[in-house]
Enzyme design. Sequence first.
Site, PDB file in Angstrom:
ATOM      1  N   ASP A  40       0.827  -1.208   0.000  1.00  0.00           N
ATOM      2  CA  ASP A  40       0.000   0.000   0.000  1.00  0.00           C
ATOM      3  C   ASP A  40       0.862   1.260   0.000  1.00  0.00           C
ATOM      4  O   ASP A  40       2.073   1.200   0.198  1.00  0.00           O
ATOM      5  CB  ASP A  40      -0.889   0.014   1.246  1.00  0.00           C
ATOM      6  CG  ASP A  40      -2.015  -1.005   1.132  1.00  0.00           C
ATOM      7  OD1 ASP A  40      -2.315  -1.425   0.007  1.00  0.00           O
ATOM      8  OD2 ASP A  40      -2.567  -1.385   2.179  1.00  0.00           O
ATOM      9  N   LYS A  62      -3.753   3.234  -2.537  1.00  0.00           N
ATOM     10  CA  LYS A  62      -4.422   4.439  -3.012  1.00  0.00           C
ATOM     11  C   LYS A  62      -3.368   5.453  -3.407  1.00  0.00           C
ATOM     12  O   LYS A  62      -2.405   5.672  -2.691  1.00  0.00           O
ATOM     13  CB  LYS A  62      -5.217   5.035  -1.847  1.00  0.00           C
ATOM     14  CG  LYS A  62      -6.702   4.947  -2.029  1.00  0.00           C
ATOM     15  CD  LYS A  62      -7.357   5.860  -1.025  1.00  0.00           C
ATOM     16  CE  LYS A  62      -8.564   5.202  -0.403  1.00  0.00           C
ATOM     17  NZ  LYS A  62      -9.143   6.001   0.669  1.00  0.00           N
ATOM     18  N   MET A 177      -8.157   7.910  10.245  1.00  0.00           N
ATOM     19  CA  MET A 177      -8.876   8.437   9.064  1.00  0.00           C
ATOM     20  C   MET A 177      -9.756   9.632   9.439  1.00  0.00           C
ATOM     21  O   MET A 177     -10.872   9.774   8.943  1.00  0.00           O
ATOM     22  CB  MET A 177      -9.726   7.330   8.419  1.00  0.00           C
ATOM     23  CG  MET A 177      -8.874   6.200   7.887  1.00  0.00           C
ATOM     24  SD  MET A 177      -9.829   4.795   7.319  1.00  0.00           S
ATOM     25  CE  MET A 177     -10.198   3.975   8.850  1.00  0.00           C
TER      26      MET A 177
HETATM   27  N1  SAH Z   1      -3.878  -0.520   9.455  1.00  0.00           N
HETATM   28  C1  SAH Z   1      -3.482   0.834   9.732  1.00  0.00           C
HETATM   29  C2  SAH Z   1      -4.620   1.795   9.573  1.00  0.00           C
HETATM   30  C3  SAH Z   1      -5.126   1.903   8.170  1.00  0.00           C
HETATM   31  S1  SAH Z   1      -6.353   3.120   7.967  1.00  0.00           S
HETATM   32  C4  SAH Z   1      -2.845   0.887  11.117  1.00  0.00           C
HETATM   33  O1  SAH Z   1      -2.982  -0.039  11.906  1.00  0.00           O
HETATM   34  O2  SAH Z   1      -2.176   1.888  11.408  1.00  0.00           O
HETATM   35  C5  SAH Z   1      -5.399   4.508   7.465  1.00  0.00           C
HETATM   36  C6  SAH Z   1      -5.319   5.502   8.603  1.00  0.00           C
HETATM   37  O3  SAH Z   1      -4.316   5.098   9.510  1.00  0.00           O
HETATM   38  C7  SAH Z   1      -4.916   6.888   8.193  1.00  0.00           C
HETATM   39  O4  SAH Z   1      -6.019   7.638   7.716  1.00  0.00           O
HETATM   40  C8  SAH Z   1      -4.416   7.438   9.489  1.00  0.00           C
HETATM   41  O5  SAH Z   1      -5.475   7.799  10.334  1.00  0.00           O
HETATM   42  C9  SAH Z   1      -3.746   6.236  10.101  1.00  0.00           C
HETATM   43  N2  SAH Z   1      -2.300   6.198   9.855  1.00  0.00           N
HETATM   44  C10 SAH Z   1      -1.591   5.259   9.220  1.00  0.00           C
HETATM   45  N3  SAH Z   1      -0.282   5.556   9.246  1.00  0.00           N
HETATM   46  C11 SAH Z   1      -0.161   6.696   9.919  1.00  0.00           C
HETATM   47  C12 SAH Z   1       0.920   7.521  10.310  1.00  0.00           C
HETATM   48  N4  SAH Z   1       2.192   7.222  10.003  1.00  0.00           N
HETATM   49  N5  SAH Z   1       0.664   8.647  11.008  1.00  0.00           N
HETATM   50  C13 SAH Z   1      -0.584   8.973  11.342  1.00  0.00           C
HETATM   51  N6  SAH Z   1      -1.650   8.239  11.007  1.00  0.00           N
HETATM   52  C14 SAH Z   1      -1.446   7.120  10.309  1.00  0.00           C
END
Ligand code: SAH
Length: 508
Positions: A40, A62, A177
């Site tokens: 991703d 995306k 998100m």
């Molecule tokens: N599986 C992922 C979440 C996926 S949904 C996890 O466990 O982290 C995608 C959301 O994850 C983003 O919109 C944001 O809210 C968060 N996210 C993922 N990486 C991030 C990062 N480095 N810093 C802040 N938010 C993050």
Amino acid sequence: MPTNKARGRVSLVGAGPGDPGLLTLRAAELLADADVLLYDALVGEAILARAPATCERVFVGKRGGDHAMAQREIEMLMIREAAEGKHVVRLKGGDPLVFGRGAEEAQALRAAGIPFEIAPGISSALAGPAYAGIPVTHRAHNVAFTVATGHEDPGKAASTLDWAKLADPHRTLIFLMAAAHLDAIARQLVEHGLSAATPAAIVQDATRPSQRTVVGTLDTIAGAAARANVAAPAVLIVGEVVGLRAEIRWFEDLPLFGKRVLVTRPAEDAQAFASALLACGAEPILAPVLVIEPPDDPTAAASALDELHEYRWLVFTSRHGVDALFAQLRAQGVDARYLGGVKIAAIGPKTKARLESYGIRPEVTPAEFVGEAIARALIDAAAPGDRVMIYRAQEARDTLPRMLAGAGLLPTIVPAYRTVIVEDAAFAEKTARANVFTFANAAAARAFQTLLGGPERAVAAARDKTIACIGPIAAQAARDIGLHVDVTADTYTIEGLIDALAAHFAAQ
Ligand code: SAH
């Protein structure tokens, strides 16, 4: 590609939130074994590089709001490749089962009879607060936490989040998100009973050098985030624990936090520097400009050894010379004892350490890491008329032999290896992304400008960047190209350079 059907399987793997150090050992193992890698947008280069070079990499995330591949297509692709006997690694940001659609993929694999395993990752839901210095629980404040999505399925008619339950002052709320919905989330929470003064923080790009944290209250957070242009990916944290950040923030205070540092050293030397940079909060951008190759005339380096017994001194000006010499000894079927009759000088601590790794303790090692210093140390230790063999790079400077000859020694240069410029199509892009350039030696600075297409382009690429050099010779080479040098390490080591950079930024 393997055709052994029994091998065919899928690993649903969490890549962590961004910092490559937050990849789990299990994830690293699975990546190293991957035949096909589906990844991703939020997964960085340093992590992707752990898959073997032969592994097929497919971007399915995306980009600019559009999915490179629909969810169903991703599932079909995983199933097809695994059915062909391949080990497919499906790598997702954070944890695969935390808002990662990992569950849907596991269901599709089960339905298709494809074996799979799940390697959990460190979710941004926990790493985001931790890197902002916000504990998700604290005995004195919040005793539970909830992770929720701030962006519900747009197809849903009404919210399925129970805002009345969420609006609990004893619970830390973590929204993923949420970046585009801060206003609505804050409003819902206040409407359902949380105080408008409840502390809130949003952490963008958590665990990366670009991390930014904005702190406010439910009343102010949306406006503050908008003013700071906070964008996805970001984690929203709501609760009293946000106040503890003032006391325990740490990541953003690391000495090189936020710096993107171009590392121009040869790949095999870059690892230690890269780790040290990461530990200081910087992002290393690996862009080796030089690689060591055999000299144009390899026979000269070989035949020089036949005459070594006629020399009193053998001098190494880099560890590459040491490696080249031991490769020669091996090729000629002899070992370190062949050097028994000659005294040995090393230019600095790295060269000395390399000699020691072969069981050789040099007689002379100058404290300073430049040709002039080794010349002086050697002149002090040697007697006029001593013959000196200098085993070094084909393209090195003449200062050392000239100084030795001036003092009545008899130097002979043996071109033992060659440093060659590495072609890298992404080099210009890497320099544009970096905000600090580092040069460990003069050759690296010169190769840098060659790779960019000449001094004018190099100067343009360096505008607004910080330039750091190990030692005065590298600094002079950079200045000769027309580059401004902001930092010169006076201890000519990686640690010296990092300390000098830290001092430079601390003074700004
Ligand atoms: N599986 C992922 C979440 C996926 S949904 C996890 O466990 O982290 C995608 C959301 O994850 C983003 O919109 C944001 O809210 C968060 N996210 C993922 N990486 C991030 C990062 N480095 N810093 C802040 N938010 C993050």
